[in-house]
Design an enzyme around this catalytic site. Structure first.
Site, PDB file in Angstrom:
ATOM      1  N   LYS A  13     -13.741 -44.237 -82.198  1.00  0.00           N
ATOM      2  CA  LYS A  13     -12.799 -44.772 -83.199  1.00  0.00           C
ATOM      3  C   LYS A  13     -11.744 -45.668 -82.549  1.00  0.00           C
ATOM      4  O   LYS A  13     -11.490 -46.773 -83.021  1.00  0.00           O
ATOM      5  CB  LYS A  13     -12.082 -43.629 -83.942  1.00  0.00           C
ATOM      6  CG  LYS A  13     -13.006 -42.690 -84.686  1.00  0.00           C
ATOM      7  CD  LYS A  13     -12.228 -41.599 -85.390  1.00  0.00           C
ATOM      8  CE  LYS A  13     -11.456 -40.664 -84.472  1.00  0.00           C
ATOM      9  NZ  LYS A  13     -12.279 -39.874 -83.550  1.00  0.00           N
ATOM     10  N   ARG A 127     -14.098 -40.121 -70.042  1.00  0.00           N
ATOM     11  CA  ARG A 127     -13.066 -41.059 -70.526  1.00  0.00           C
ATOM     12  C   ARG A 127     -11.878 -41.099 -69.560  1.00  0.00           C
ATOM     13  O   ARG A 127     -11.441 -40.079 -69.046  1.00  0.00           O
ATOM     14  CB  ARG A 127     -12.568 -40.639 -71.913  1.00  0.00           C
ATOM     15  CG  ARG A 127     -11.366 -41.487 -72.342  1.00  0.00           C
ATOM     16  CD  ARG A 127     -11.075 -41.409 -73.799  1.00  0.00           C
ATOM     17  NE  ARG A 127     -10.814 -40.067 -74.269  1.00  0.00           N
ATOM     18  CZ  ARG A 127     -10.625 -39.766 -75.544  1.00  0.00           C
ATOM     19  NH1 ARG A 127     -10.690 -40.708 -76.455  1.00  0.00           N
ATOM     20  NH2 ARG A 127     -10.394 -38.534 -75.907  1.00  0.00           N
ATOM     21  N   ARG A 160      -7.184 -37.508 -70.191  1.00  0.00           N
ATOM     22  CA  ARG A 160      -6.339 -36.878 -71.202  1.00  0.00           C
ATOM     23  C   ARG A 160      -6.420 -35.362 -71.076  1.00  0.00           C
ATOM     24  O   ARG A 160      -7.493 -34.827 -70.841  1.00  0.00           O
ATOM     25  CB  ARG A 160      -6.805 -37.308 -72.609  1.00  0.00           C
ATOM     26  CG  ARG A 160      -5.896 -38.323 -73.250  1.00  0.00           C
ATOM     27  CD  ARG A 160      -6.458 -38.947 -74.483  1.00  0.00           C
ATOM     28  NE  ARG A 160      -6.798 -38.020 -75.565  1.00  0.00           N
ATOM     29  CZ  ARG A 160      -7.231 -38.408 -76.763  1.00  0.00           C
ATOM     30  NH1 ARG A 160      -7.369 -39.702 -77.025  1.00  0.00           N
ATOM     31  NH2 ARG A 160      -7.547 -37.533 -77.681  1.00  0.00           N
ATOM     32  N   ARG A 171     -12.025 -29.125 -80.430  1.00  0.00           N
ATOM     33  CA  ARG A 171     -11.751 -30.300 -81.266  1.00  0.00           C
ATOM     34  C   ARG A 171     -12.963 -30.636 -82.134  1.00  0.00           C
ATOM     35  O   ARG A 171     -12.819 -31.036 -83.291  1.00  0.00           O
ATOM     36  CB  ARG A 171     -11.384 -31.503 -80.382  1.00  0.00           C
ATOM     37  CG  ARG A 171      -9.979 -31.379 -79.791  1.00  0.00           C
ATOM     38  CD  ARG A 171      -9.765 -32.306 -78.614  1.00  0.00           C
ATOM     39  NE  ARG A 171      -9.979 -33.697 -78.932  1.00  0.00           N
ATOM     40  CZ  ARG A 171     -10.260 -34.636 -78.031  1.00  0.00           C
ATOM     41  NH1 ARG A 171     -10.370 -34.332 -76.751  1.00  0.00           N
ATOM     42  NH2 ARG A 171     -10.427 -35.873 -78.404  1.00  0.00           N
TER      43      ARG A 171
HETATM   44  P1  AP5 Z   1     -12.824 -43.426 -77.887  1.00  0.00           P
HETATM   45  O1  AP5 Z   1     -12.848 -44.775 -78.501  1.00  0.00           O
HETATM   46  O2  AP5 Z   1     -11.629 -43.052 -77.084  1.00  0.00           O
HETATM   47  O3  AP5 Z   1     -13.165 -42.301 -78.993  1.00  0.00           O
HETATM   48  P2  AP5 Z   1     -12.302 -41.739 -80.192  1.00  0.00           P
HETATM   49  O4  AP5 Z   1     -13.209 -41.531 -81.343  1.00  0.00           O
HETATM   50  O5  AP5 Z   1     -11.068 -42.579 -80.423  1.00  0.00           O
HETATM   51  O6  AP5 Z   1     -11.937 -40.344 -79.563  1.00  0.00           O
HETATM   52  P3  AP5 Z   1     -10.586 -39.525 -79.550  1.00  0.00           P
HETATM   53  O7  AP5 Z   1     -10.809 -38.378 -78.613  1.00  0.00           O
HETATM   54  O8  AP5 Z   1      -9.388 -40.394 -79.246  1.00  0.00           O
HETATM   55  O9  AP5 Z   1     -10.516 -39.047 -80.999  1.00  0.00           O
HETATM   56  P4  AP5 Z   1      -9.817 -37.836 -81.496  1.00  0.00           P
HETATM   57  O10 AP5 Z   1      -9.970 -38.065 -82.936  1.00  0.00           O
HETATM   58  O11 AP5 Z   1     -10.219 -36.531 -81.003  1.00  0.00           O
HETATM   59  O12 AP5 Z   1      -8.338 -37.986 -80.837  1.00  0.00           O
HETATM   60  P5  AP5 Z   1      -6.964 -38.540 -81.396  1.00  0.00           P
HETATM   61  O13 AP5 Z   1      -6.292 -39.233 -80.314  1.00  0.00           O
HETATM   62  O14 AP5 Z   1      -7.144 -39.206 -82.719  1.00  0.00           O
HETATM   63  O15 AP5 Z   1     -14.149 -43.288 -76.995  1.00  0.00           O
HETATM   64  C1  AP5 Z   1     -14.398 -42.102 -76.250  1.00  0.00           C
HETATM   65  C2  AP5 Z   1     -15.048 -42.479 -74.889  1.00  0.00           C
HETATM   66  O16 AP5 Z   1     -16.346 -43.016 -75.138  1.00  0.00           O
HETATM   67  C3  AP5 Z   1     -14.280 -43.555 -74.094  1.00  0.00           C
HETATM   68  O17 AP5 Z   1     -14.379 -43.256 -72.739  1.00  0.00           O
HETATM   69  C4  AP5 Z   1     -15.029 -44.859 -74.435  1.00  0.00           C
HETATM   70  O18 AP5 Z   1     -14.924 -45.807 -73.381  1.00  0.00           O
HETATM   71  C5  AP5 Z   1     -16.446 -44.353 -74.630  1.00  0.00           C
HETATM   72  N1  AP5 Z   1     -17.199 -45.104 -75.643  1.00  0.00           N
HETATM   73  C6  AP5 Z   1     -16.730 -45.587 -76.830  1.00  0.00           C
HETATM   74  N2  AP5 Z   1     -17.717 -46.193 -77.517  1.00  0.00           N
HETATM   75  C7  AP5 Z   1     -18.839 -46.080 -76.749  1.00  0.00           C
HETATM   76  C8  AP5 Z   1     -20.199 -46.517 -76.915  1.00  0.00           C
HETATM   77  N3  AP5 Z   1     -20.594 -47.179 -78.021  1.00  0.00           N
HETATM   78  N4  AP5 Z   1     -21.081 -46.232 -75.930  1.00  0.00           N
HETATM   79  C9  AP5 Z   1     -20.686 -45.555 -74.811  1.00  0.00           C
HETATM   80  N5  AP5 Z   1     -19.419 -45.123 -74.595  1.00  0.00           N
HETATM   81  C10 AP5 Z   1     -18.501 -45.389 -75.552  1.00  0.00           C
HETATM   82  O19 AP5 Z   1      -6.231 -37.148 -81.727  1.00  0.00           O
HETATM   83  C11 AP5 Z   1      -5.827 -36.282 -80.683  1.00  0.00           C
HETATM   84  C12 AP5 Z   1      -5.119 -35.073 -81.278  1.00  0.00           C
HETATM   85  O20 AP5 Z   1      -3.967 -35.488 -82.046  1.00  0.00           O
HETATM   86  C13 AP5 Z   1      -5.922 -34.217 -82.259  1.00  0.00           C
HETATM   87  O21 AP5 Z   1      -6.750 -33.284 -81.601  1.00  0.00           O
HETATM   88  C14 AP5 Z   1      -4.796 -33.558 -83.068  1.00  0.00           C
HETATM   89  O22 AP5 Z   1      -4.202 -32.509 -82.332  1.00  0.00           O
HETATM   90  C15 AP5 Z   1      -3.778 -34.672 -83.183  1.00  0.00           C
HETATM   91  N6  AP5 Z   1      -3.992 -35.508 -84.385  1.00  0.00           N
HETATM   92  C16 AP5 Z   1      -4.344 -36.821 -84.405  1.00  0.00           C
HETATM   93  N7  AP5 Z   1      -4.447 -37.268 -85.666  1.00  0.00           N
HETATM   94  C17 AP5 Z   1      -4.145 -36.204 -86.461  1.00  0.00           C
HETATM   95  C18 AP5 Z   1      -4.109 -36.037 -87.876  1.00  0.00           C
HETATM   96  N8  AP5 Z   1      -4.390 -37.050 -88.713  1.00  0.00           N
HETATM   97  N9  AP5 Z   1      -3.769 -34.815 -88.347  1.00  0.00           N
HETATM   98  C19 AP5 Z   1      -3.469 -33.806 -87.530  1.00  0.00           C
HETATM   99  N10 AP5 Z   1      -3.506 -33.894 -86.189  1.00  0.00           N
HETATM  100  C20 AP5 Z   1      -3.849 -35.086 -85.652  1.00  0.00           C
END
Ligand code: AP5
Length: 218
Positions: A13, A127, A160, A171
């Site tokens: 994402k 990552r 991270r 998660r």
């Molecule tokens: P990346 O693009 O970083 O993936 P992502 O989907 O953004 O993963 P996140 O871990 O950031 O999502 P998340 O939803 O768990 O975390 P968030 O920060 O929102 O890609 C991942 C890896 O794969 C990278 O190394 C990249 O290079 C690689 N990659 C990407 N595309 C690829 C491809 N096509 N092929 C190969 N490799 C690829 O949330 C963190 C925390 O915040 C949550 O756990 C929660 O505690 C809190 N939080 C956030 N939002 C909320 C909410 N709305 N409500 C409540 N709590 C929340």
């Protein structure tokens, strides 16, 4: 135009939101990045959020929705945004609909990036994120030119805290239990576009833009 990106942790994402927002000239609004930014600044919100992030649990809806309301109230996102990580529960999806309705807006597209679970674990384990601005890399799939350093600002690349294997598993469970209903919420509204995320980064971007364009034209 307001676009919601959905998908499990590690689905890509953040990677895709940055690219799509650049191509469409819209701001990238990531709830995870906003929480981590608060944490870095040591705000009260950041300290509260940190307790949830480190356990891989969701921050309460009221706190999260208030933070997004504040962010979407800024001038750059008046006409649209690419939302990454929000909404993540059905109450958050309702809250978003309500706050966009106040400015006569709505969610125009919800894009689900689908990736099998074993690939998610592999992606999160490899990552690396730059210390200064959170630019995202992967040691194998998207490596920096110089190991351990960000291509864009030269700052060190870190892992991270919530990318430890046990927290990643938690998660993914939380995603299945609490965020799946959001996918169905947008499906019922006829806004859901599903994208195959288990392909190269460039191809996923093209597929997303293609899906959005089709809807724009349709
Ligand atoms: P990346 O693009 O970083 O993936 P992502 O989907 O953004 O993963 P996140 O871990 O950031 O999502 P998340 O939803 O768990 O975390 P968030 O920060 O929102 O890609 C991942 C890896 O794969 C990278 O190394 C990249 O290079 C690689 N990659 C990407 N595309 C690829 C491809 N096509 N092929 C190969 N490799 C690829 O949330 C963190 C925390 O915040 C949550 O756990 C929660 O505690 C809190 N939080 C956030 N939002 C909320 C909410 N709305 N409500 C409540 N709590 C929340």
């Amino acid at each position: 135009m307001f676009i919601v990106l959905l998908g499990a942790p590690g689905a890509g994402k953040g990677t895709q939101a940055k690219r799509v927002s650049q191509r469409m000239g819209l701001p990238h609004v990531s709830s995870g990045d906003l929480f981590r930014e608060h944490e870095r600044r040591g705000t009260e919100l950041g300290q509260e959020a940190q307790r949830y992030l480190s356990r891989g649990e969701l921050v309460p809806d009221s706190v999260t929705s208030a933070m997004i309301r504040e962010r979407l109230g800024q001038p750059d996102s008046r006409d649209g945004a690419v939302l990454d990580g929000f909404p993540r529960t059905e109450p958050q999806a309702q809250a978003l609909a309500g706050l966009l309705a106040e400015v006569k807006g709505q969610v125009d597209h919800a894009v689900l990036i689908r990736v099998p679970e074993d690939r998610l674990v592999e992606r999160l384990a490899g990552r690396r994120v730059c210390e200064n601005q959170g630019h995202v890399y992967h040691v194998t799939f998207n490596p920096p030119r110089q190991p351990g350093l960000c291509d864009q600002d030269g700052s060190p690349l870190l892992q991270r805290e919530d990318d430890q294997p046990e927290t990643v598993r938690r998660r993914i469970r939380v995603y299945e239990e609490q965020t799946r209903p959001v996918v169905e919420f947008y499906r019922r509204l006829g806004l859901l576009r599903e994208i195959e995320g288990d392909q190269g980064i460039d191809q996923v971007t093209e597929d997303i833009l293609h899906a959005l364009q089709l809807e724009v034209e349709g």
